[in-house]
Design a protein around this motif. Sequence first.
Motif, PDB file in Angstrom:
ATOM      1  N   GLU A   1       0.739  -1.036  -0.042  1.00  0.00           N
ATOM      2  CA  GLU A   1      -0.029   0.006  -0.060  1.00  0.00           C
ATOM      3  C   GLU A   1       0.914   1.415  -0.047  1.00  0.00           C
ATOM      4  O   GLU A   1       0.449   2.293  -0.666  1.00  0.00           O
ATOM      5  CB  GLU A   1      -0.760   0.006   1.387  1.00  0.00           C
ATOM      6  N   ARG A   2       1.948   1.260   0.902  1.00  0.00           N
ATOM      7  CA  ARG A   2       2.845   2.528   0.830  1.00  0.00           C
ATOM      8  C   ARG A   2       3.230   2.742  -0.792  1.00  0.00           C
ATOM      9  O   ARG A   2       3.407   3.753  -0.937  1.00  0.00           O
ATOM     10  CB  ARG A   2       4.140   1.933   1.699  1.00  0.00           C
ATOM     11  N   ASP A   3       3.722   1.687  -1.447  1.00  0.00           N
ATOM     12  CA  ASP A   3       4.178   2.003  -2.786  1.00  0.00           C
ATOM     13  C   ASP A   3       3.212   2.224  -3.482  1.00  0.00           C
ATOM     14  O   ASP A   3       3.231   3.134  -4.633  1.00  0.00           O
ATOM     15  CB  ASP A   3       5.231   0.693  -3.165  1.00  0.00           C
ATOM     16  N   LEU A   4       1.846   1.767  -3.619  1.00  0.00           N
ATOM     17  CA  LEU A   4       0.787   2.302  -4.385  1.00  0.00           C
ATOM     18  C   LEU A   4       0.377   3.802  -4.213  1.00  0.00           C
ATOM     19  O   LEU A   4       0.172   4.344  -4.882  1.00  0.00           O
ATOM     20  CB  LEU A   4      -0.595   1.385  -3.951  1.00  0.00           C
ATOM     21  N   VAL A   5       0.640   4.192  -2.719  1.00  0.00           N
ATOM     22  CA  VAL A   5       0.293   5.616  -2.505  1.00  0.00           C
ATOM     23  C   VAL A   5       1.455   6.481  -3.144  1.00  0.00           C
ATOM     24  O   VAL A   5       1.163   7.473  -3.731  1.00  0.00           O
ATOM     25  CB  VAL A   5       0.426   5.927  -0.875  1.00  0.00           C
ATOM     26  N   SER A   6       2.682   5.855  -3.300  1.00  0.00           N
ATOM     27  CA  SER A   6       3.653   6.666  -4.005  1.00  0.00           C
ATOM     28  C   SER A   6       3.723   6.754  -5.537  1.00  0.00           C
ATOM     29  O   SER A   6       3.642   7.636  -6.188  1.00  0.00           O
ATOM     30  CB  SER A   6       5.132   5.768  -3.796  1.00  0.00           C
ATOM     31  N   SER A   7       2.797   5.586  -5.942  1.00  0.00           N
ATOM     32  CA  SER A   7       2.371   5.579  -7.390  1.00  0.00           C
ATOM     33  C   SER A   7       1.578   6.504  -7.784  1.00  0.00           C
ATOM     34  O   SER A   7       1.471   7.172  -8.710  1.00  0.00           O
ATOM     35  CB  SER A   7       2.148   4.085  -8.049  1.00  0.00           C
ATOM     36  N   LEU A   8       0.615   6.419  -6.754  1.00  0.00           N
ATOM     37  CA  LEU A   8      -0.678   7.375  -6.885  1.00  0.00           C
ATOM     38  C   LEU A   8      -0.259   8.808  -6.914  1.00  0.00           C
ATOM     39  O   LEU A   8      -0.709   9.717  -7.795  1.00  0.00           O
ATOM     40  CB  LEU A   8      -1.697   7.078  -5.930  1.00  0.00           C
ATOM     41  N   LYS A   9       0.818   9.215  -6.091  1.00  0.00           N
ATOM     42  CA  LYS A   9       1.367  10.560  -5.960  1.00  0.00           C
ATOM     43  C   LYS A   9       1.925  11.257  -7.337  1.00  0.00           C
ATOM     44  O   LYS A   9       1.896  12.304  -7.566  1.00  0.00           O
ATOM     45  CB  LYS A   9       2.203  10.799  -4.741  1.00  0.00           C
ATOM     46  N   ASP A  10       2.644  10.139  -7.892  1.00  0.00           N
ATOM     47  CA  ASP A  10       3.352  10.465  -9.143  1.00  0.00           C
ATOM     48  C   ASP A  10       2.423  10.769 -10.122  1.00  0.00           C
ATOM     49  O   ASP A  10       2.572  11.637 -11.073  1.00  0.00           O
ATOM     50  CB  ASP A  10       4.285   9.240  -9.512  1.00  0.00           C
ATOM     51  N   TYR A  11       1.150   9.893 -10.001  1.00  0.00           N
ATOM     52  CA  TYR A  11      -0.059  10.301 -11.139  1.00  0.00           C
ATOM     53  C   TYR A  11      -0.525  11.689 -10.879  1.00  0.00           C
ATOM     54  O   TYR A  11      -0.740  12.192 -11.696  1.00  0.00           O
ATOM     55  CB  TYR A  11      -0.906   9.134 -10.988  1.00  0.00           C
ATOM     56  N   VAL A  12      -0.732  11.956  -9.627  1.00  0.00           N
ATOM     57  CA  VAL A  12      -1.316  13.169  -9.400  1.00  0.00           C
ATOM     58  C   VAL A  12      -0.262  14.576  -9.759  1.00  0.00           C
ATOM     59  O   VAL A  12      -0.891  15.326 -10.388  1.00  0.00           O
ATOM     60  CB  VAL A  12      -1.473  13.195  -7.939  1.00  0.00           C
ATOM     61  N   ARG A  13       0.992  14.147  -9.481  1.00  0.00           N
ATOM     62  CA  ARG A  13       1.864  15.245  -9.882  1.00  0.00           C
ATOM     63  C   ARG A  13       1.898  15.322 -11.552  1.00  0.00           C
ATOM     64  O   ARG A  13       1.927  16.410 -11.977  1.00  0.00           O
ATOM     65  CB  ARG A  13       3.245  14.858  -9.366  1.00  0.00           C
ATOM     66  N   ALA A  14       1.745  14.254 -12.224  1.00  0.00           N
ATOM     67  CA  ALA A  14       1.670  14.273 -13.833  1.00  0.00           C
ATOM     68  C   ALA A  14       0.532  14.926 -14.144  1.00  0.00           C
ATOM     69  O   ALA A  14       0.621  15.531 -15.201  1.00  0.00           O
ATOM     70  CB  ALA A  14       1.654  12.603 -14.155  1.00  0.00           C
ATOM     71  N   GLU A  15      -0.686  14.903 -13.687  1.00  0.00           N
ATOM     72  CA  GLU A  15      -1.731  15.437 -13.904  1.00  0.00           C
ATOM     73  C   GLU A  15      -1.559  16.786 -13.628  1.00  0.00           C
ATOM     74  O   GLU A  15      -2.289  17.860 -14.434  1.00  0.00           O
ATOM     75  CB  GLU A  15      -3.232  14.926 -13.265  1.00  0.00           C
ATOM     76  N   GLU A  16      -1.200  17.164 -12.457  1.00  0.00           N
ATOM     77  CA  GLU A  16      -0.986  18.732 -12.075  1.00  0.00           C
ATOM     78  C   GLU A  16      -0.056  19.336 -13.179  1.00  0.00           C
ATOM     79  O   GLU A  16      -0.360  20.485 -13.546  1.00  0.00           O
ATOM     80  CB  GLU A  16      -0.470  18.894 -10.550  1.00  0.00           C
ATOM     81  N   ASP A  17       1.087  18.802 -13.469  1.00  0.00           N
ATOM     82  CA  ASP A  17       1.836  19.217 -14.600  1.00  0.00           C
ATOM     83  C   ASP A  17       1.171  19.526 -15.841  1.00  0.00           C
ATOM     84  O   ASP A  17       1.570  20.534 -16.616  1.00  0.00           O
ATOM     85  CB  ASP A  17       3.017  18.222 -14.525  1.00  0.00           C
ATOM     86  N   LYS A  18       0.299  18.508 -16.178  1.00  0.00           N
ATOM     87  CA  LYS A  18      -0.426  18.540 -17.401  1.00  0.00           C
ATOM     88  C   LYS A  18      -1.338  19.940 -17.445  1.00  0.00           C
ATOM     89  O   LYS A  18      -1.441  20.476 -18.438  1.00  0.00           O
ATOM     90  CB  LYS A  18      -1.170  17.258 -17.776  1.00  0.00           C
ATOM     91  N   LEU A  19      -1.896  19.813 -16.276  1.00  0.00           N
ATOM     92  CA  LEU A  19      -2.977  21.051 -16.161  1.00  0.00           C
ATOM     93  C   LEU A  19      -2.186  22.381 -16.205  1.00  0.00           C
ATOM     94  O   LEU A  19      -2.713  23.576 -16.645  1.00  0.00           O
ATOM     95  CB  LEU A  19      -3.787  21.014 -15.044  1.00  0.00           C
ATOM     96  N   GLN A  20      -1.045  22.560 -15.711  1.00  0.00           N
ATOM     97  CA  GLN A  20      -0.425  23.697 -15.534  1.00  0.00           C
ATOM     98  C   GLN A  20       0.204  24.167 -16.977  1.00  0.00           C
ATOM     99  O   GLN A  20       0.176  25.230 -17.371  1.00  0.00           O
ATOM    100  CB  GLN A  20       0.869  23.562 -14.697  1.00  0.00           C
TER     101      GLN A  20
END
Length: 532
Positions: free
Chosen positions: A38-57
């Motif tokens: 679960e810890r690594d899943l959370v890390s993977s999810l945070k990477d995805y959120v950052r990628a989406e935020e970068d895309k929106l930016q």
Amino acid sequence: MAKLRHCCTVLLLLFTSVSAHSDFFTSIGHMTDLLFVERDLVSSLKDYVRAEEDKLQRIKWADRLDALSTAGSQDPEGFLGHPVNAFKLIKRLNTEWAELESLVLTDVSDAFVSNLTIQRQHFPNDDDQTGAAKALMRLQDTYKLDTETISSGRLTGHSVLTVEDCYDLGKVAYSDVDYYHTELWMAQALKQLEQGEESSVVDAIAILDYLSYSVYQQGELERALAFTKKLLELDPSHQRANGNLKYFEYQLSKQKKLEVDDNDEERRMWKENRGRRDDYLPERKQYEKLCRGEGVRMTPRRQSRLFCRYYDNGRHPRFVIGPLKQEDEWDSPHIVRYHDIVSDRDMEKVKELAKPRLRRATVHDPQTGTLTTAHYRVSKSAWLGAYEHPVVDKINRRIEDITGLDVGTAEDLQVANYGVGGQYEPHFDFGRKDEPDAFEELGTGNRIATWLLYMSDVQAGGATVFTDIGAAVQPKKGSAVFWFNLYPSGEGDYRTRHAACPVLLGNKWVSNKWMHERGQEFRRRCDLHWTD
């Protein structure tokens, strides 16, 4: 994207250490792997959120274009009369909007979704969630805990249950036709909701629906009617509640007309017994009392017969210079504890060897003659042979040196790890007369003695209790408890019936060694009288 693919690789590697789904809730040791997953899943999810935020930016230039196009539309010819404006308009529409279209169509979630899909097959399933929920209820009953204590976090100091959690526990009980626990947990969910806790999933109407039916099934018509009326105040059009209202009122008036006097004693017994399983053991009450530390028959007279001593097993060469610390836990049958028997390093090695091979512990079914899982044994176990590692061989030799019994005909070392509310209800280690074939395939006779090594401390619960004699032995890391299951005559000692209490807090690891009759002929000689 590269980082997301790396996370995927890491997680897949992690899952190679987690076997395909197999009753996760029955072993805390196996559940620790899930925490890292679960810890690594959370890390993977945070990477995805950052990628989406970068895309929106990168596409936020719409705000800038809004001001530019507004200014241009006020005087189009004048605006485009400026050659730079004209060039930039053509460039934007020919190049930049095409790039934007490509960016918007890029799905940065692919890697994360792929990760999650692959891993889902290794996740705990509905059976695990149900098993964990029932374990909480088992702890609640055994240690007489109220729902508020568990839900508020007073039990653990920090982990709390939400309205949804309490509601889900009630639903598990309801599915198991356990209306006693359904009522308890639905009432707790309603209480938390009324105290202001918010929930976007559960409302008071759904909770009251379960509450009214669960108390009705327990024969409490007046309370069922009260809950139904409360539900209808919130939702007057509730179809089932309107039907139940008429039915409960009819049944209540019918009951009052009969004017049957309740037998107070029968009512008291009914309340005490509600919530019990159909296969309730008659001795369970005694078992649960001992688990709570009640009913232990340790009298001053018995205490005076128990001693601590340095033990060298008749001047055994290994113990002459360094005798063992031996403590009497009980006088008859004689149960002894040996302190500081195995080092922390060796115990960790045993856990390391056993963990990949842990499987749901089974019991012998006398009806079918096969091994099967049972709700009254919640743990996972693995068997280690002396040839598999020098540490296992070292422990076996130490057991033989201490007990004086031949381990050559003993079973392999069994390592067990208990799960959520892990327990093993009252049982005998030896084969009884009604089980003549219990250990026939081994060809080494009955289990003459039990060696139980505690390989972890337990914060609360997890005691080994002897229901017939009223004894309780607490887990202590590095210590081993030893007793004979058979009299010297070979007859079974029924006073050794024992159980492993549910683990309330902590992670319980033990290892067992069962010595058999064959090979002990000159080490523990037979007596003529069956109880000698």
